[in-house]
Design an enzyme around this catalytic site. Structure first.
Site, PDB file in Angstrom:
ATOM      1  CG  ASP A 108      -0.103  -0.339   2.171  1.00 56.68           C
ATOM      2  OD1 ASP A 108       0.774  -0.040   2.011  1.00 56.68           O
ATOM      3  OD2 ASP A 108      -0.880   0.149   3.152  1.00 56.68           O
ATOM      4  CE  LYS A 159       1.284   1.290  12.718  1.00 54.56           C
ATOM      5  NZ  LYS A 159       0.840   0.146  12.222  1.00 54.56           N
ATOM      6  CG  ASP A 219       0.596   3.329   4.649  1.00 50.37           C
ATOM      7  OD1 ASP A 219      -0.665   3.548   3.689  1.00 50.37           O
ATOM      8  OD2 ASP A 219       0.701   2.893   5.305  1.00 50.37           O
TER       9      ASP A 219
HETATM   10  N1  GDD Z   1       0.210 -10.986   4.259  1.00 44.99           N
HETATM   11  C1  GDD Z   1       0.139 -11.079   5.070  1.00 44.99           C
HETATM   12  N2  GDD Z   1      -0.722 -11.023   6.030  1.00 44.99           N
HETATM   13  N3  GDD Z   1       0.102  -9.429   4.703  1.00 44.99           N
HETATM   14  C2  GDD Z   1      -0.384  -8.574   5.292  1.00 44.99           C
HETATM   15  C3  GDD Z   1      -0.696  -8.812   6.894  1.00 44.99           C
HETATM   16  C4  GDD Z   1      -0.814 -10.779   6.963  1.00 44.99           C
HETATM   17  O1  GDD Z   1      -0.930 -11.380   8.580  1.00 44.99           O
HETATM   18  N4  GDD Z   1      -0.710  -7.694   8.054  1.00 44.99           N
HETATM   19  C5  GDD Z   1      -0.909  -7.035   7.151  1.00 44.99           C
HETATM   20  N5  GDD Z   1       0.229  -7.194   6.004  1.00 44.99           N
HETATM   21  C6  GDD Z   1      -0.012  -6.758   4.751  1.00 44.99           C
HETATM   22  C7  GDD Z   1      -0.975  -5.090   4.550  1.00 44.99           C
HETATM   23  O2  GDD Z   1      -1.506  -5.881   3.197  1.00 44.99           O
HETATM   24  C8  GDD Z   1      -0.370  -4.114   4.022  1.00 44.99           C
HETATM   25  O3  GDD Z   1       0.687  -4.108   2.581  1.00 44.99           O
HETATM   26  C9  GDD Z   1       1.261  -3.971   4.998  1.00 44.99           C
HETATM   27  O4  GDD Z   1       1.597  -6.054   5.779  1.00 44.99           O
HETATM   28  C10 GDD Z   1       1.268  -3.289   5.496  1.00 44.99           C
HETATM   29  O5  GDD Z   1      -0.079  -3.389   6.935  1.00 44.99           O
HETATM   30  P1  GDD Z   1      -0.501  -2.320   7.296  1.00 44.99           P
HETATM   31  O6  GDD Z   1      -1.466  -2.374   8.214  1.00 44.99           O
HETATM   32  O7  GDD Z   1      -0.999  -0.978   6.047  1.00 44.99           O
HETATM   33  O8  GDD Z   1       0.119  -1.412   8.523  1.00 44.99           O
HETATM   34  P2  GDD Z   1       0.824  -0.107   8.457  1.00 44.99           P
HETATM   35  O9  GDD Z   1       0.568   1.132   7.200  1.00 44.99           O
HETATM   36  O10 GDD Z   1       0.056   0.069  10.134  1.00 44.99           O
HETATM   37  O11 GDD Z   1       2.499   0.198   8.924  1.00 44.99           O
HETATM   38  C11 GDD Z   1       3.407  -0.433   8.253  1.00 44.99           C
HETATM   39  O12 GDD Z   1       3.526   0.294   7.318  1.00 44.99           O
HETATM   40  C12 GDD Z   1       4.355   1.861   7.859  1.00 44.99           C
HETATM   41  C13 GDD Z   1       3.983   2.190   6.071  1.00 44.99           C
HETATM   42  O13 GDD Z   1       3.320   2.329   5.377  1.00 44.99           O
HETATM   43  C14 GDD Z   1       3.718  -0.648   8.929  1.00 44.99           C
HETATM   44  O14 GDD Z   1       5.473  -2.168   8.270  1.00 44.99           O
HETATM   45  C15 GDD Z   1       5.770   0.679   9.302  1.00 44.99           C
HETATM   46  O15 GDD Z   1       6.377   0.009  10.099  1.00 44.99           O
HETATM   47  C16 GDD Z   1       5.143   1.786   8.187  1.00 44.99           C
HETATM   48  O16 GDD Z   1       6.026   2.471   8.973  1.00 44.99           O
HETATM   49 MG    MG Z   2      -0.426   0.775   5.739  1.00 47.05          MG
END
Ligand code: GDD
Ligand code: MG
Length: 366
Positions: A108, A159, A219
């Site tokens: 994303d 976070k 993001d």
């Molecule tokens: N296969 C799989 N299985 N993918 C997953 C799972 C899972 O259980 N859970 C989440 N994902 C995927 C989501 O589809 C997304 O592409 C990615 O992992 C990150 O999950 P998000 O839910 O979007 O996390 P976030 O945005 O709160 O935080 C993450 O991204 C930030 C940057 O945008 C973390 O990586 C943070 O450390 C980072 O700063």
């Molecule tokens: Mg994200």
């Protein structure tokens, strides 16, 4: 080179759109986000991508029926249950028999990061894992990553509470990894790379590095950011034209295929009108994207918004800072403003005034 793209999340912050379409397949300026990410990966030498899937897996195979996206071969690793980010990486790596250096991306993140330079940085440091970093104003919604001047990671704080982040440099969601990292992830368990694997790697210095970059990065995972990504793409942050083969019919106004704009309609840049879109007399479309076949009837206003394919805005409707899902209908004089998000196929009754509303698609109980 192989890459794993993590696309298993449910995209809860983008509901109701993600009830029917997984977040990576939502369009950004009329091109599925994932297609944009895959062409970015291909431009840096990635030729095989494993999609780490769980939520709505069939939608991905349906979107890429040939099992390819341009020059990139796709394989699908469908998790029996969500395994988290590290668990998902291990599962996907085993599925694709990855035994060499590989790239991982969150599914994303729209970015112009120089992945080639990152691969070089990783090799020069002899790192086991390298994390791309970008800078944001409020790091509290991200993984916060302070580093030494050499790039070695000092801490990884996922976070932190507002006001407690040690730096504004955050995990940008792109990693270069050596296969040995897979041994650090217990098999078949839900494991977070951000909360478990990376912090544990810091117990022995010299393995985890990070590269700071000011390249374009966003993001797309909330309605606000989804709209912002559209504005950025329309104004050239990831290169122009915003969509391959779009034609610039006036400065900052792009058309795809055949578009109907009636006399007396006003289109204000930046704007992108998809193939078969139609804008009726007395209507305004400004700072917005209309998907393929989207119809704006007479006297309607679409401002700083995204109207997905085949949605219909009846006469006198007003859509401001909102997202209208695929095939949704706003009946006459309805308004959707202030980050309202209308699910695919939903019908908003005539005269409704929606502000910050989330309208589910038909058949979804919330
Ligand atoms: N296969 C799989 N299985 N993918 C997953 C799972 C899972 O259980 N859970 C989440 N994902 C995927 C989501 O589809 C997304 O592409 C990615 O992992 C990150 O999950 P998000 O839910 O979007 O996390 P976030 O945005 O709160 O935080 C993450 O991204 C930030 C940057 O945008 C973390 O990586 C943070 O450390 C980072 O700063
Ligand atoms: Mg994200």
């Amino acid at each position: 080179m192989k890459a794993i793209v993590l696309v298993g999340g449910e995209g809860t912050r983008l509901r109701p759109l993600t009830y029917t379409t997984p977040k990576p397949l939502l369009p950004i300026a009329n091109v599925a986000f994932l297609e944009r990410q895959l062409s970015w990966l291909a431009s840096h030498g990635v030729d095989e991508v494993v999609l780490s899937l769980g939520y709505l897996p069939d939608a991905f195979a349906a979107h890429f029926p040939s099992g390819r996206a341009g020059d990139v071969k796709l394989t699908y690793a469908v998790e029996p249950e969500p395994l988290g980010t590290a668990g998902g990486i291990r599962f996907a790596a085993e599925h694709a028999a990855i035994d060499d250096r590989f790239v991982v991306c969150n599914g994303d993140v729209l970015t112009e990061l120089d992945l080639t330079a990152m691969l070089r940085f990783h090799a020069e440091r002899g790192a086991e894992a390298t994390i791309a970093l970008c800078r944001v104003e409020d790091p509290s919604a991200f993984g916060v990553v302070p580093t030494l001047p050499t790039g070695e990671v000092i801490a990884f704080v996922e976070k932190p509470p507002p006001g407690h982040a040690p730096t504004n440099w955050i995990n940008a969601g792109t990693y270069v990894l050596e296969p040995s990292i897979l041994d650090r992830v217990p098999p078949r368990l839900n494991v977070s790379i951000e909360r478990e694997t990376f912090p544990r790697m810091l117990e022995h210095p010299g393995n985890l590095f990070a590269l700071q970059s000011d390249a374009y990065w966003i993001d797309i995972g909330t309605p606000e950011k989804y709209l912002e990504a559209h504005r950025d793409v329309l104004t050239g942050s990831v290169g122009l034209p915003p969509v391959v083969a779009a034609t610039e019919v006036a400065p900052g106004v792009w058309h795809q295929g055949s578009v109907r704009v009636d006399a007396g309609a006003r289109i204000e840049a930046p704007a992108l009108l998809g193939d078969g879109a139609a804008v009726g007399p007395g209507s305004t479309v400004a700072g917005s994207v209309l998907g393929a076949g989207a119809v704006v009837e007479s006297g309607a206003h679409v401002i700083r918004s995204v109207v997905l394919d085949d949605a219909r805005l009846a006469s006198g409707t007003e859509v401001v800072d909102a997202v209208i899902g695929r095939g949704a209908l706003l009946e006459a004089e309805a308004t959707a403003t202030d980050l309202s998000v209308i699910g695919a196929g939903a019908v908003v009754a005539a005269g409704s005034k929606l502000s910050g509303a989330r309208v589910p698609p038909p058949g979804v109980q919330v």
